[in-house]
Design a protein around this motif. Structure first.
Motif, short mmCIF file in Angstrom:
data_model
loop_
_atom_site.label_atom_id
_atom_site.label_comp_id
_atom_site.label_asym_id
_atom_site.label_seq_id
_atom_site.Cartn_x
_atom_site.Cartn_y
_atom_site.Cartn_z
N GLY B 87 0.77 -1.28 -0.25
CA GLY B 87 0.16 -0.07 -0.08
C GLY B 87 0.90 1.30 -0.01
N TRP B 88 -0.10 2.29 0.10
CA TRP B 88 0.46 3.82 -0.31
C TRP B 88 0.46 4.53 1.35
CZ3 TRP B 88 3.22 4.05 -4.52
CH2 TRP B 88 2.80 3.38 -5.66
N VAL B 89 1.69 4.96 1.55
CA VAL B 89 1.78 5.77 2.70
C VAL B 89 1.88 7.33 2.37
CG1 VAL B 89 3.04 6.50 4.89
CG2 VAL B 89 3.21 4.33 3.91
N LEU B 90 0.37 8.08 2.68
CA LEU B 90 0.40 9.09 2.24
C LEU B 90 0.46 10.43 3.40
CD1 LEU B 90 -3.13 8.92 0.38
CD2 LEU B 90 -0.75 8.66 -0.49
N ALA B 91 1.67 11.09 3.21
CA ALA B 91 2.11 12.09 4.15
C ALA B 91 1.50 13.33 4.01
CB ALA B 91 3.56 12.16 4.18
N HIS B 97 6.01 11.04 1.22
CA HIS B 97 5.30 9.98 0.65
C HIS B 97 5.88 8.76 0.40
CE1 HIS B 97 2.01 12.85 0.02
NE2 HIS B 97 1.16 11.92 -0.65
N SER B 98 5.35 7.36 0.93
CA SER B 98 6.11 6.24 0.62
C SER B 98 5.20 5.09 0.50
CB SER B 98 6.96 5.91 1.86
OG SER B 98 6.42 5.88 3.11
N ALA B 99 5.67 3.83 0.53
CA ALA B 99 5.03 2.57 0.48
C ALA B 99 5.48 1.47 1.40
CB ALA B 99 5.30 2.18 -1.13
N HIS B 100 4.43 0.79 1.67
CA HIS B 100 4.51 -0.39 2.36
C HIS B 100 4.87 -1.66 1.40
CE1 HIS B 100 2.40 0.68 6.44
NE2 HIS B 100 3.37 1.22 6.15
N TYR B 101 5.81 -2.30 1.59
CA TYR B 101 6.04 -3.48 0.76
C TYR B 101 7.02 -4.53 1.38
CZ TYR B 101 10.59 -1.49 0.36
OH TYR B 101 11.85 -0.84 0.73
N ARG B 102 6.96 -5.65 1.02
CA ARG B 102 7.94 -6.74 1.45
C ARG B 102 8.62 -7.50 0.39
NH1 ARG B 102 3.54 -10.35 3.46
NH2 ARG B 102 2.41 -9.18 2.10
N ARG B 153 16.84 -25.63 -9.04
CA ARG B 153 16.67 -25.36 -7.54
C ARG B 153 17.86 -24.25 -7.51
NH1 ARG B 153 18.49 -30.20 -3.50
NH2 ARG B 153 20.54 -30.00 -3.97
N MET B 154 17.63 -23.62 -6.42
CA MET B 154 18.72 -22.81 -5.49
C MET B 154 18.60 -22.72 -4.35
SD MET B 154 19.26 -18.66 -6.12
CE MET B 154 19.56 -18.43 -8.07
N PRO B 155 19.83 -22.90 -3.57
CA PRO B 155 19.59 -22.83 -2.31
C PRO B 155 19.28 -21.22 -1.93
CG PRO B 155 21.94 -22.93 -2.92
CD PRO B 155 20.94 -23.04 -4.11
N LEU B 156 18.64 -21.19 -0.59
CA LEU B 156 18.26 -20.00 -0.07
C LEU B 156 19.38 -19.52 1.07
CD1 LEU B 156 14.48 -20.39 0.27
CD2 LEU B 156 15.60 -18.82 -1.15
N HIS B 157 20.70 -19.46 0.49
CA HIS B 157 21.64 -19.13 1.58
C HIS B 157 22.03 -17.72 1.30
CE1 HIS B 157 23.02 -23.78 1.58
NE2 HIS B 157 22.05 -23.45 2.02
N GLU B 158 21.94 -16.94 0.41
CA GLU B 158 22.22 -15.67 0.16
C GLU B 158 21.22 -14.66 -0.08
OE1 GLU B 158 25.85 -13.04 -2.06
OE2 GLU B 158 25.39 -15.20 -2.56
N ALA B 159 20.69 -14.16 0.81
CA ALA B 159 19.38 -13.57 0.64
C ALA B 159 19.40 -12.15 1.14
CB ALA B 159 18.31 -14.24 0.83
N SER B 160 18.79 -11.29 0.87
CA SER B 160 18.30 -10.18 1.75
C SER B 160 16.89 -9.84 1.75
CB SER B 160 19.12 -8.83 1.21
OG SER B 160 18.62 -8.44 -0.09
N VAL B 161 16.20 -9.41 2.95
CA VAL B 161 14.81 -8.96 3.07
C VAL B 161 14.59 -7.57 3.29
CG1 VAL B 161 12.93 -10.01 4.49
CG2 VAL B 161 14.36 -11.57 3.43
N LYS B 162 13.82 -7.17 2.89
CA LYS B 162 13.19 -5.78 3.50
C LYS B 162 11.86 -5.60 3.51
CE LYS B 162 15.35 -1.57 1.61
NZ LYS B 162 15.76 -0.73 0.67
N ILE B 163 11.26 -5.24 4.67
CA ILE B 163 9.95 -5.05 4.98
C ILE B 163 9.59 -3.63 5.55
CG2 ILE B 163 8.31 -5.54 6.55
CD1 ILE B 163 9.36 -8.35 6.69
N SER B 164 9.03 -2.67 4.62
CA SER B 164 8.58 -1.34 5.05
C SER B 164 6.95 -1.50 5.45
CB SER B 164 8.84 -0.70 3.58
OG SER B 164 8.56 0.77 3.83
N ASN B 165 6.81 -0.85 6.77
CA ASN B 165 5.53 -1.07 7.16
C ASN B 165 5.34 0.14 8.21
OD1 ASN B 165 7.07 -2.06 9.20
ND2 ASN B 165 6.11 -4.02 9.36
#
Lengths: 218, 218
Positions: B87-91, B97-102, B153-165
């Motif tokens: 969703g959208w964050v309305l300042a 202004h920004s967004a929520h995402y994962r 298949r790919m191993p999930l060993h090298e990953a980055s996660v971002k959560i904006s909420n």
């Protein structure tokens, strides 16, 4: 009509290729999230970015010190992909399961928007696309904020669009398999608005539904 | 916990970085669409692919003659990005202004699943993830179909996660701007099932809602 280059020619699933510019515009406008790639020494990196369209250009923005934007400012070749997932097609055989989706793959190089007034207009266009009428109410960007923001644009000249929306496609021999067959639809629902905790009670909720059509939750 | 390499270190918005493996798994499982990059002579190419997880591996599949899969079979370095837009964050100012995402960005090289029995189990796992119990009803893949399908298949060993909420983050000086401020939520709704036209009337609609939790449309 979209031009066809070697890299936009769709080889797999060519029957899904769509050459209407209007479809490209619809997918970008509904998605507003692009997956943007850059090539790093170790391999490609794909980053989700907000992206909006004005006419025949797609725009992205961010802080000047963003690593991705610094790379894209150098006019490197990049690719922006927009994808809308519409659901699962459940066939009577495992092999014929598939999905409905709409996707657009755009190739090119970004150009930097240098002029602060032009940046301001473009960023306000983006706000208006999300929330029609909103730039009448908010505090618009000041020169310092505009100076800190990079806005990049790419022409929508080299792109491929794919739309997958076919019914279940079972092999004739499988039509008597006693399994349910059909479609699981996915759709995005937008709204309703949630006011922030500190909002003054005298400020009414605006109506931004016009931007979302049938996606708006009544 | 996810390991951190040079390319998974999040420089912009480091406060959004999340290092829990469980969050990575949730984003992949809810998204099921990966944006996969390959490097071509002219520049990177980003293609949306269905992707599912079993344990600490992510899988993709397609026809043997797919150009993308032929490249990925060669164990080239690639990047898979999963994004859920919330969703959208309305300042009160345009700038805030920004967004929520994962989002999850996974790096590595794909490995080919050579064994037909293993391919069959993995593809059936994918069907079960979309439609629990379904592999009891459908005609499962035959050796010819499995031979025509590439599973990687790919191993999930090298990953980055971002959560904006985060909630609206206005500058203190803007709190008196008489603009509405808050959040426009986006959510995905799944279902209800739509039977294909030729479905025999004696076959009841199954219940796949368990796979979708709150996203299922009652």
């Amino acid at each position: 009509m979209l031009s066809t280059s070697q890299r936009t020619e769709i080889k797999k699933g060519a029957h899904k290729a769509v050459f209407e510019q209007e479809k490209l515009y619809q997918i970008i406008d509904e998605s507003l999230v692009a997956h943007v790639a850059i090539q790093e020494a170790q391999g490609p990196v794909v980053i989700p970015m907000l992206a909006w369209r004005v006419g025949d250009f797609v725009y992205i923005h961010g802080a000047n010190n963003s690593r991705l934007l610094r790379r894209l400012r150098q006019a490197v070749q990049t690719c922006l992909t927009f994808t809308l997932f519409d659901g699962w097609v459940l066939a009577r055989s495992a092999f014929n399961h598939s999905a409905h989706y709409r996707s657009a793959v755009v190739f090119g190089q970004f150009e930097v928007i240098e002029d602060n007034l032009e940046k301001d207009q473009l960023l306000n266009h983006f706000v208006e696309q999300i929330a029609p009428g909103r730039t009448q109410d908010i505090r618009l960007s000041n020169p310092k904020e505009l100076m800190a923001t990079t806005v990049l644009r790419m022409p929508l000249h080299e792109a491929s669009v794919k739309i997958s929306n076919k019914d279940v496609g079972d092999d004739p021999a499988d039509l008597d398999v006693p399994a349910w067959a059909g479609f699981i639809p996915y759709r995005t629902v937008v709204g309703p608005l949630k006011a922030t905790a500190g909002l003054h009670a005298s400020i009414p909720a605006p109506d931004y539904s016009a931007a979302y059509g049938e996606r708006w939750e009544k």
